[in-house]
Every structure is written in structure tokens, then in C-alpha cells.
Motif scaffolding. Structure first.
Motif, PDB file in Angstrom:
ATOM      1  N   ARG A 260      40.698  41.276  32.928  1.00 16.54           N
ATOM      2  CA  ARG A 260      40.997  41.966  34.183  1.00 16.54           C
ATOM      3  C   ARG A 260      42.207  41.351  34.882  1.00 16.54           C
ATOM      4  O   ARG A 260      43.031  42.067  35.453  1.00 16.54           O
ATOM      5  CB  ARG A 260      39.780  41.928  35.105  1.00 16.54           C
ATOM      6  N   ALA A 261      42.307  40.031  34.831  1.00 18.51           N
ATOM      7  CA  ALA A 261      43.434  39.371  35.504  1.00 18.51           C
ATOM      8  C   ALA A 261      44.763  39.714  34.836  1.00 18.51           C
ATOM      9  O   ALA A 261      45.777  39.878  35.526  1.00 18.51           O
ATOM     10  CB  ALA A 261      43.222  37.860  35.510  1.00 18.51           C
ATOM     11  N   HIS A 278      43.914  35.850  41.498  1.00 15.68           N
ATOM     12  CA  HIS A 278      43.775  36.890  40.484  1.00 15.68           C
ATOM     13  C   HIS A 278      42.386  36.829  39.833  1.00 15.68           C
ATOM     14  O   HIS A 278      41.766  37.862  39.575  1.00 15.68           O
ATOM     15  CB  HIS A 278      44.869  36.749  39.424  1.00 15.68           C
ATOM     16  N   ALA A 282      39.384  39.521  39.944  1.00 11.44           N
ATOM     17  CA  ALA A 282      38.792  39.961  38.678  1.00 11.44           C
ATOM     18  C   ALA A 282      37.275  39.841  38.723  1.00 11.44           C
ATOM     19  O   ALA A 282      36.546  40.721  38.246  1.00 11.44           O
ATOM     20  CB  ALA A 282      39.360  39.138  37.521  1.00 11.44           C
ATOM     21  N   GLN A 285      35.848  42.665  40.908  1.00  9.84           N
ATOM     22  CA  GLN A 285      35.942  43.936  40.187  1.00  9.84           C
ATOM     23  C   GLN A 285      34.856  44.040  39.122  1.00  9.84           C
ATOM     24  O   GLN A 285      34.212  45.074  38.973  1.00  9.84           O
ATOM     25  CB  GLN A 285      37.320  44.069  39.518  1.00  9.84           C
TER      26      GLN A 285
END
Length: 532
Positions: A260-261, A278, A282, A285
């Protein structure tokens, strides 16, 4: 047209492939395995580890390595197609079909489907297959064995055991790995109505029970270094530390945070340094998305066996139900949901699982707790007024707890879940709630952060036969110790502005005082004590 090779990525779906994914050699994480002996000494063995830890990746990697050596033929076979089939008459033809499919996909000789009865069918197809690949020895890697139940698993193991004595080149597979989430004896026990296998039961021919460990801190750094070497992207040490802290090295979680990052928050082609912010984004999310792995984990909380264990951890309980040999504890451990800590007892396996667990269990309360706009909870300069917020909670507890408790099957943990839902409604967007779950402590520790300031909260239960004063005295010692030893997450300073002890009266109705006497607010030095 560009011929530039696409960048690899961090994988979270299915087994890893070194051509497409950043990965580390999965065999480096094997615990209790002696791979070199399994083929040379003709051994049958078991590999068990939680889902999404790299079992299938390891099996396929080891298969490629064996076949590249040329001295033996190995085949990966998933038996997932017989999930939930309890009768051998249906399951054995299904397993034989899976064997033929995987043999074809691996460009190996494909054995004919035997015409024998189901109780000999597996033995026959494996004997025929061994003859087809001779003069090389046949090695089989059976994956998803944990899906087999009842007569299916017993027939499967009995037929392997029957062929074991005659194993050899051209006669029967010389080495077999059986792979799933749990050790094989647990499946045999379940299939026999909870009766443990005796020494004569199948599968008493196994040599080892091995497992796969989580990533260590250095493994996580080495994994991201694969990307750095490919496109030059760096990651800060603070971000790496946070990945390990939040995941405890669980491989799927590590890959998901990195993926995700580097793809959703930063661009796949980006060379910007991955920072703490970040990874934090992530994490949020990933939890909000409730991807398949996390959703399956949350679904397990409905299982009464898991509920009994998790409630004890949530409430800091102890007792015979938390014996490591208790099948319920073993199940929760094998699923990767809990872990044993020599200092803290049994705990939830990592902070991300803790967050998923908590949000799942208190979601019904969270969405129905009134909007914070109707409460007093902020000071004039926008800081958190914890005194005012907890006064609001006491009013709420008095008005709603008896009705709301009827909604939950986690009755023992209800006070903890409702208070956390109440707190989360305030800090969800701007702050955070850190939780300390561990067995044998008799309490739950909370740390609430809002705009850089921390409030420490200890939850204690007043049970039948106890007195408020005794529980308060014990709680004051514990909350003071927690305040002194509290270490904030990576990237936060330890700035504590309030310390609270909340005591919930869980005694029998005959022992409880009236609400006017039960709802109390006193000050004991630096600690504010609430009676609920």
C-alpha cells in the motif's frame, strides 16, 4: 515500444513468484525442519503454520529446487477441492483428480484414474504414479490438508500409511509433506469426535512437525531492500521499526503495508523515500478495507472456542481455560490469532490484529453511540477534556448498559468494549486508542492520544465476592505501574496529562448497590477513580 521490465511488487494474493514479487527465501523461516533428510532418508512429515505465512510459497519454491536438481521429481498438490466433503466415496476421486491436474500442470507423467474402491484409490494412484516417474523417486507436497474432515482425513491418512512401508523408487512416494494450519494430530482428534489419536492411529509415520516463523526485524529490512536494489527507493528506519511493531513480522501484514505504501500511497514507479506517515496511512487503509485475510480473522471471533479465549485476554483473566494444552488455546494459537509472551502471558498476536478484533467486537456499539457533538469533551483551546468525557461515559453507562449488554455474546468483555467504542467515537479522526491485552493481569490498559497528549486508563472488574476498596487498591498499583512503564508507539512523545482507574461493578444483582452509590468519582493522588 518500450521493453523495460515492469517493477516487481509486494504480494498479498496467493503464493509469491520471484519473477513478479519481492520475496525472501521462505525455507529460511522453517522451524524444526531438516529438508535434506526428508528425501535422502525417505521421510514423511508435517508443516503447519497460520494462513498467509508463506506455506504455499515455500512448497512451490522447494518443488522447483528439487526438480531443478534432476535427481528426483517433486509435485505440489492442493487438496482444497475436497473442502467440507466428509465421505470417502466422494472425496477420494476428488483428490485423485487434483493429483492428475497438478501432475499435468507440472509437466510430469500423469497417472491414470484407478478403478478401485475409494478406500484403495489414493494408494493405487500414488503407486502407479511412482512407477511412471521411475527411475527417479517421487516426492509429494500436499497443501491445504486442513480442509479434510471426518472419514475423508482418516481414509487419506490410512492409505498413505498403508503405502509407507513399501515406499521407494517405482513403488510409492519416498517422501510426503502434509501441510495445513494445524498439526496433524489436531485434525485426527477432531475427526474422531475429540478423541486423541493413539500410537496406532494414522499418521504415526510422520518424522517431524515443522512450522514457519514470522519475519524477524532484519528480515523486514532485507525484504524492502529488494525494492531498493531494483528502483533505488529507500525507507526510513523509523518506518521499518513501525512495520515490525504493528505486524510482529506476520508476512502478509508486512507485505500489505509495503504494498500500500509503495503502490497506493506513493506511485509504483516512485523513488520518494517511504516514511513513517506512509506506513501509518497504509495501516489505516488496510484495516478499513478489511481485506480477505483480515476479514477471515474477524469471522473467527464468532466461534465459541475462540470467544472463550479472546474474552479472557481482553479482560486480563486467567484460569484453567488458558492452559496451553487446552484445545481452544491451541486452535487460537495455530490460527495465528494469539501468541504466548513469557512476560505478559497470552496476548493478541500483533497490534493490527488487536485493532481488527476490537473494531469487529465493538462495531455494533460504535455506530450507535451518540455523536460526540452532543457531549462535553473538548476544552476551549481544542484539547481533549478527559474528565468531561468520562463523566459523559458514566451517564451513558448508567442509562444504557443493562439494555446494550443483551446484544453481545462477549458478555465478560462488554464493559471494555463499550468504553473503547465510546472513546473511539471521539478520537477516531484526530487521535488514537492504544490497548494492552494480556492474560493473568486482571485488567485492561488503555492509552488515549489526542493532539500529542496521552491519557492513561486502567479498567478493572469488581466481581462477586470482592469489595470495591480491594479492587481499587490493586488497580491503583497497576495503573501507576502502567503509567510509569508506558512506551508510546514509534513517532510519539510520552506526554501524559491524566491517569484514570475505571472500576465496573460486575457482581450479582443482590450484591450491587443502587446506581446513585455505584456511580462514583474520587481522586487518589494523581489517579482519578471512577465507579461504574
Amino acid at each position: 515500444m518500450s521493453t523495460k521490465r515492469p517493477l516487481r511488487f509486494f504480494n498479498t494474493t496467493g503464493p509469491c513468484n520471484p519473477d513478479d514479487h519481492y520475496m525472501l527465501p521462505p525455507e529460511d523461516r522453517l522451524v524444526g525442519a531438516q529438508l535434506h533428510r526428508y528425501v535422502s532418508d525417505k521421510l514423511y512429515w508435517v508443516l503447519h503454520a497460520p494462513r498467509q505465512t508463506g506455506k504455499t510459497t515455500f512448497l512451490q519454491s522447494w518443488m522447483r529446487e528439487i526438480n531443478a536438481g534432476g535427481e528426483a521429481l517433486a509435485c505440489y498438490v492442493s487438496v482444497e477441492s475436497c473442502r467440507g466433503i466428509s465421505e470417502a466415496e466422494r472425496s477420494m476421486p476428488t483428490i485423485c483428480a487434483a493429483i492428475r491436474k497438478h501432475a499435468s500442470q507440472s509437466n510430469m507423467p500423469v497417472p491414470e484414474l484407478p478403478q478401485s474402491t475409494p478406500f484403495y484409490m489414493l494408494n493405487d494412484i500414488l503407486s502407479n504414479w511412482a512407477a511412471l516417474v521411475a527411475p527417479k523417486p517421487l516426492i509429494l507436497l500436499f497443501d491445504e490438508v486442513d480442509v479434510m474432515i471426518d472419514e475423508t482425513i482418516l481414509s487419506f491418512l490410512s492409505q498413505l500409511r498403508d503405502g509407507f512401508a513399501g515406499r521407494g523408487i517405482g513403488t510409492f512416494p519416498v517422501s510426503v509433506a502434509l501441510v495445513g494450519m494445524r498439526d496433524l494430530k489436531d485434525y485426527i482428534t477432531a475427526s474422531k469426535g475429540g478423541i486423541a489419536p493413539n500410537p496406532g492411529s494414522p499418521f504415526n509415520i510422520k518424522s517431524d512437525s515443522a512450522s514457519l516463523s514470522n519475519f524477524q526485524k532484519e528480515d523486514i529490512a532485507h525484504l524492502f531492500a529488494r525494492r531498493t536494489s531494483e528502483n533505488g527507493q529507500q525507507i526510513t528506519q523509523e518506518a521499518l521499526d513501525y512495520v515490525y511493531e504493528q505486524s510482529n513480522g506476520q508476512p502478509w501484514l508486512v507485505n500489505s503495508l509495503f504494498k500500500r505504501a509503495t503502490i497506493r500511497i506513493l506511485d509504483q514507479e516512485s523513488v520518494d523515500t517511504v516514511e513513517m506517515k506512509h506506513i501509518e496511512e497504509a495501516r489505516e487503509q488496510m484495516i478499513a478495507a478489511r481485506e480477505t485475510h483480515l476479514d477471515a480473522l474477524a469471522e473467527r471471533l464468532k466461534d465459541p472456542r475462540i470467544r472463550d479465549v479472546v474474552q479472557l485476554i481482553l479482560t486480563g483473566g486467567t484460569g484453567p481455560n488458558l492452559d496451553p494444552n487446552n484445545p481452544d488455546v491451541t486452535l487460537a494459537t495455530d490460527l495465528g490469532l494469539i501468541k504466548w509472551d513469557s512476560d505478559r502471558g497470552f496476548t493478541i498476536a500483533n497490534p493490527i490484529y488487536e485493532e481488527i478484533l476490537t473494531r469487529t467486537l465493538n462495531s455494533v456499539y460504535f455506530i450507535q453511540v451518540p455523536s460526540p457533538s452532543s457531549w462535553r469533551w473538548q476544552t476551549s483551546d481544542g484539547r481533549l477534556d478527559m474528565d468531561a468525557l468520562l463523566h459523559e461515559f458514566q451517564d451513558f453507562w448508567r442509562s444504557h448498559s443493562e439494555v446494550w449488554e443483551q446484544w453481545t455474546k462477549y458478555t465478560e468483555a462488554f464493559p471494555h468494549l463499550l468504553l473503547m467504542a465510546f472513546l473511539q467515537r471521539v478520537v477516531n479522526a484526530t487521535g488514537r486508542v492504544e490497548r494492552e491485552y494480556a492474560t493473568g493481569r486482571g485488567r485492561m490498559d488503555l492509552a488515549v492520544e489526542f493532539k500529542g497528549e496521552w491519557n492513561i486508563i486502567e479498567i478493572k472488574l469488581l466481581r462477586t465476592g470482592q469489595t470495591f476498596e480491594k479492587v481499587k487498591t490493586e488497580g491503583l498499583k497497576q495503573v501507576t505501574r502502567y503509567r510509569d512503564t508506558f512506551v508510546p508507539p514509534v513517532g510519539f512523545h510520552k506526554r501524559i496529562t491524566g491517569v484514570y482507574l475505571v472500576v465496573f461493578d460486575r457482581r450479582s444483582e443482590a450484591e450491587k448497590p443502587l446506581w446513585d452509590e455505584r456511580i462514583t468519582w474520587t481522586q487518589e493522588g494523581e489517579v482519578t477513580v471512577l465507579g461504574c
